[in-house]
Design an enzyme around this catalytic site. Structure first.
Site, PDB file in Angstrom:
ATOM      1  CE  LYS A 231      -3.105   2.752   0.383  1.00 40.30           C
ATOM      2  NZ  LYS A 231      -4.505   2.986   1.175  1.00 40.30           N
ATOM      3  CG  LEU A 277       3.271  10.931 -16.098  1.00 38.74           C
ATOM      4  CD1 LEU A 277       3.488  10.286 -17.425  1.00 38.74           C
ATOM      5  CD2 LEU A 277       4.437  11.469 -15.260  1.00 38.74           C
ATOM      6  CB  ALA A 279       2.597  19.269 -14.660  1.00 38.75           C
ATOM      7  CB  CYS A 287      -4.083   8.659   0.783  1.00 42.94           C
ATOM      8  SG  CYS A 287      -5.758   8.440   1.527  1.00 42.94           S
TER       9      CYS A 287
END
Ligand code: UGA
Length: 466
Positions: A231, A277, A279, A287
């Site tokens: 995890k 990906l 940005a 989390c």
């Protein structure tokens, strides 16, 4: 996303279904409780928060999660799902108890606070009267499962043979129901053949649904330490990907490159992949940030801290996105930063987005909200609109102004900051929006718009890394 309420074929053969409890009805626990009832299991959800349990029992879901409210009602009606604050009821009911309580970052430290796990496991163990399996789902530092087994051995009545297993969870908020019913993998650890069989039975419903839909769900059965590590490894990897692309965004900004094209181009390489990906203003939520800190702290305790120094930089890089974005706004409006930061006094900012990502009302560690507060500190007049997050944001950042509709936010704005890629923002029309603002200036923190299209409509456009 599939909608199980429209899926009459959800198999519900209950003959080998163990009875399941979920201890802790936060995001993780409530989603799992509802979804496992949907899969045909008899489920009980437990929490110490009586108000929460009362709400769930009456069919009210106090969080914004697509599809889940309908499924809650449906499964309450089916009689397979109920909720309680009484631990004895839980102990008597279930064959498998999933521990889903929070493991927040400790105050003033990077490590995880395991006190909720300790309380839940201790309390449950003291009330048990038969052999059962206790399975950790909460995100924890490696080694926690063995400690949980020690707690059980200490507090459960002697001779019951209660065992501990582990099964990490990978659900994403805003896609939680789908991720539980249709996971891309199942991971678990058992300490005996008995426990292993029980875990297979617990996951049978997911596999049967997959079979009906002609999908396969890979299963990784492993040891306790690996199950715990899977995890945090996944979340650390995802965080690293995001910080990597944000570093590339900085490089694009100083060289005239476009990070969205760059991400697309490298993402076609299957070894890299095109997910995570995007940005922008950096990652947040309940989390990723806390998990990379806890992993770094645990690695340090175990003597391999040096190997995880890079994760500290992933975290720092992510935090720096916030001041970077404030500077970007200041540059866009022609008020470059001095040593004490920019002075944005008198600037009317239409601020779109407060949650940590779209399709949730969760504002925990939200980059968007943090940046709004920084703009306010720089004396801007920040008017925030978010489709679902206003109430939570208002409580956390009372110094900001909040409005209930997008037109109210953008009226007479000197600059629009579009920060969270909600559908409502991604589909904004540059011409229509342009008629409502005072100045056509936009900071696209989502990198969701076509710069040329916006420029063609007279907007001074600025993205992140493009
Ligand atoms: C994350 C993981 O993705 C889940 O697999 C995991 O189960 C969960 O944490 C958990 O530990 O319980 P979540 O926190 O719901 O899920 O959010 P993500 O979808 O992962 O997004 C996290 C943050 O990264 C958001 O602020 C999002 O805007 C940002 N992000 C995501 C980017 O900045 N760029 C991207 O390309 C993707």
């Amino acid at each position: 996303m599939g909608n199980p309420t429209q899926n009459p074929e959800t198999p519900q053969n209950t003959t080998t279904r163990p009875r399941i409890s979920f201890l802790g009805c936060g995001y993780l626990g409530i989603t799992n409780a509802i979804c496992f009832a949907e899969l045909g299991y008899e489920v009980i959800g437990y929490d110490v928060d009586a108000a929460k349990i009362e709400a769930f029992s009456s069919g009210t879901l106090p969080i914004h999660e697509p599809g889940l409210p309908e499924l809650l009602k449906k499964n309450l009606e089916s009689g397979r799902l109920r909720f309680t604050t009484d631990i004895q009821t839980v102990a008597d009911f279930a064959d498998v108890h999933f521990i889903c309580v929070g493991t927040p970052q400790r105050q003033g430290e990077h490590s995880a606070d395991l006190s909720y796990i300790e309380a839940a496991v201790t309390d449950l163990s003291r009330h048990l009267s038969r052999k059962c399996l206790i399975v950790g789902k909460s995100t924890v530092p490696v080694g926690t499962a063995s400690w949980v087994q020690e707690l059980v051995d200490r507090h459960a009545p002697e001779g019951l043979g209660v065992e501990v297993g582990w099964s990490p969870e990978f659900l994403q908020e805003s896609n939680a129901m789908h991720d539980v019913l249709r996971p891309n993998r199942i991971v678990y650890a058992a300490q005996s053949e008995w426990a292993s069989k029980l875990l297979r039975d617990v996951h049978k419903g997911i596999l049967e649904l997959a079979a009906v839909e002609d999908r396969e769900v890979p299963i990784v059965e492993t040891d306790l330490a690996t199950a715990e590590l899977v995890k945090v490894a996944a979340n650390a990897f995802l965080s690293t990907k995001i910080s990597f692309i944000n570093a590339m965004a900085d490089l694009c900004e100083v060289t005239g490159g476009d990070v969205t094209d760059l991400a697309r181009a490298i993402g076609y390489d299957a070894r890299i992949g095109n997910k995570f990906l995007r940005a922008g203003i950096g990652f947040g939520g309940g989390c990723l940030p806390k998990d990379i800190r806890a992993l770094t702290a645990r690695a340090g305790e175990l003597g391999v801290g040096e190997s995880f120094r890079f994760l500290g930089e992933v975290d720092q890089l992510n935090s720096r996105r916030r001041s970077h974005t404030v500077r970007a706004v200041a540059d866009l409006v022609g008020r470059p930063s001095g040593p004490a930061g920019p002075n944005l006094s008198g600037l009317r900012v239409a601020y779109l987005g407060a949650t940590f990502k779209p399709d949730t009302d969760d504002i925990r560690d939200s980059p968007a909200l943090a940046i709004a507060r920084k703009l306010r500190q720089a004396r801007a007049d920040v008017v925030v609109y978010d489709p679902e997050g206003i109430e939570n944001a208002k409580a956390a950042a009372p110094e900001l102004s909040f409005v209930k509709t997008l037109p109210e936010a953008v009226a007479e704005a000197d600059v629009v900051c579009a920060m969270v890629p909600w559908e409502e923002f991604r589909t904004l029309d540059p011409e229509a929006l342009g008629r409502q603002v005072a100045e056509r200036r936009i900071l696209d923190g989502m990198n969701a718009f076509d710069p040329e299209q916006w420029s063609a409509h007279g907007w001074d456009y600025r993205g992140i890394g493009r």
